[in-house]
Each structure stands twice: as C-alpha cells, then as structure tokens.
Write an enzyme that holds these catalytic residues in place. Sequence first.
Site, PDB file in Angstrom:
ATOM      1  N   LEU A  41     -26.227  37.072  -7.538  1.00  0.00           N
ATOM      2  CA  LEU A  41     -25.149  36.252  -7.009  1.00  0.00           C
ATOM      3  C   LEU A  41     -24.311  35.779  -8.185  1.00  0.00           C
ATOM      4  O   LEU A  41     -24.840  35.531  -9.271  1.00  0.00           O
ATOM      5  CB  LEU A  41     -25.697  35.021  -6.266  1.00  0.00           C
ATOM      6  CG  LEU A  41     -26.402  35.209  -4.926  1.00  0.00           C
ATOM      7  CD1 LEU A  41     -26.809  33.844  -4.367  1.00  0.00           C
ATOM      8  CD2 LEU A  41     -25.530  35.951  -3.933  1.00  0.00           C
ATOM      9  N   ASP A  42     -23.020  35.612  -7.950  1.00  0.00           N
ATOM     10  CA  ASP A  42     -22.163  35.035  -8.986  1.00  0.00           C
ATOM     11  C   ASP A  42     -22.650  33.627  -9.326  1.00  0.00           C
ATOM     12  O   ASP A  42     -23.206  32.925  -8.472  1.00  0.00           O
ATOM     13  CB  ASP A  42     -20.717  34.961  -8.508  1.00  0.00           C
ATOM     14  CG  ASP A  42     -20.127  36.330  -8.220  1.00  0.00           C
ATOM     15  OD1 ASP A  42     -20.600  37.306  -8.819  1.00  0.00           O
ATOM     16  OD2 ASP A  42     -19.191  36.406  -7.403  1.00  0.00           O
ATOM     17  N   THR A  43     -22.399  33.203 -10.550  1.00  0.00           N
ATOM     18  CA  THR A  43     -22.854  31.885 -11.005  1.00  0.00           C
ATOM     19  C   THR A  43     -22.365  30.776 -10.083  1.00  0.00           C
ATOM     20  O   THR A  43     -23.113  29.847  -9.745  1.00  0.00           O
ATOM     21  CB  THR A  43     -22.366  31.629 -12.441  1.00  0.00           C
ATOM     22  OG1 THR A  43     -22.973  32.593 -13.307  1.00  0.00           O
ATOM     23  CG2 THR A  43     -22.745  30.230 -12.917  1.00  0.00           C
TER      24      THR A  43
END
Length: 216
Positions: A41-43
């Site tokens: 997942l993106d940060t």
Amino acid sequence: IWLVNKPAGLPVDAPEGDSLLARARLAAQGTEAAPRLCHRLDTGTSGLVLLACSDSVESLLTNLIRRRALQKEYLCVTFGRPAPADAVLGGYLIKDAQKGIVQILPRRAKGAKPVETRYQTLAVSGRLALLQVQLITGRTHQIRAHMASIGCPILGDSKYGNNAANREFHFRYQALCAWRLSFPNLSDPELAGVSGRTFALPEPWYCDQVRRGELK
C-alpha cells in the site's frame, strides 16, 4: 498468514527506520514466523496488508494476487462527485519512474499496462463523494490516478489531488483505505483459515462525516 491494519503515514517497507515490515519482524521475534510482504500500500493509504510467514504461504498468496483471485475493496473520499455515480473505469497506466508518478492514457502506448477500476458512490456531501472502489487490476497508484483522471481526485492526495482542497479540509494523507479483502474457496490446507472468508475493517472516521454531511 498475518492480516495487518496499516495506519496512514507508515511505509510498508523502508531501508531503515520504522515500517510495517519492521514492526512485523519485531513482533515475530522468538517465533518461527518470518513475515514478508505479499503486496503493498502507498505510505499515505491506510488499511489491510497481507503478510506471509513462510516461503510456501508467500508463494500461494502471491499467486492468488497475480491471478486476481483475491478481491480488494477500498473506501475513499473524492474531491468532486463522479458522474455517473457507479462505473468501471478503463484505460492504460504508464509510469514515470524519474518523477515517481503514473498517468492514465485512453489508448494503448508503449510501456503502458491496461487498468480497470470499479467504483460505486455510497454518499455525497457538497463537493465530496464517498466511494467504494474495487481493484480489478492492481497497478501502482491505480485508484489515485484513475479518480484524478476523471476530475475526482482523492481528498488529501498531494501527488494527484487538489492541494488547495487538501489544505481547506486539513487532510495530511489521502482519504483512501484498503477496507476489505475477500478470499475465494481454496483447497490448500495452508490457506484453510482464510478459504472463502472476507475480512473487513471498521469504516474510517471520514466516511461517517461524509454520510452525515459534516464534510462538504
């Protein structure tokens, strides 16, 4: 198998410092588990992340993801109300590795990969919409770029979104949550605990605020 709720702002992995994987490895100390990421997942995105604790389970899970047999659903708030309210978005996604961004193209181009994103509007409030989104393909920044491409960027998204709106609503990270994971029926005994099951998080706080008309 570990299914972990990642907070927004925490990277899934990093060469040094705090990350979801570093925390998982710390929690596994003294056990036989050896956590490794099965997807990312993106940060700035919150939600469910799947980790395998053995080579064999990692292989099984990554194969499920590769075959698109694992259904991933997200909740998000967009700045802009999509029309139509429910749709499947197509196109082709191309990466710009130097800039760290992607772009959605209407037609096939060299280096671009096909993408599909299904969305359903759950509620609207003023300029905002609460959506349930299903990833049909799973590309880098897919939901963020796809929604921005139709003029409805994710609220809080500093890369593809509206920074004036982000400041107005005081969103530091994108209002995007990997909310639900559904597994197909599986025959392998190592995956018996997740076979045919769906795992979901409580809705993020901003969902209720949109439903009640408090964010608009």
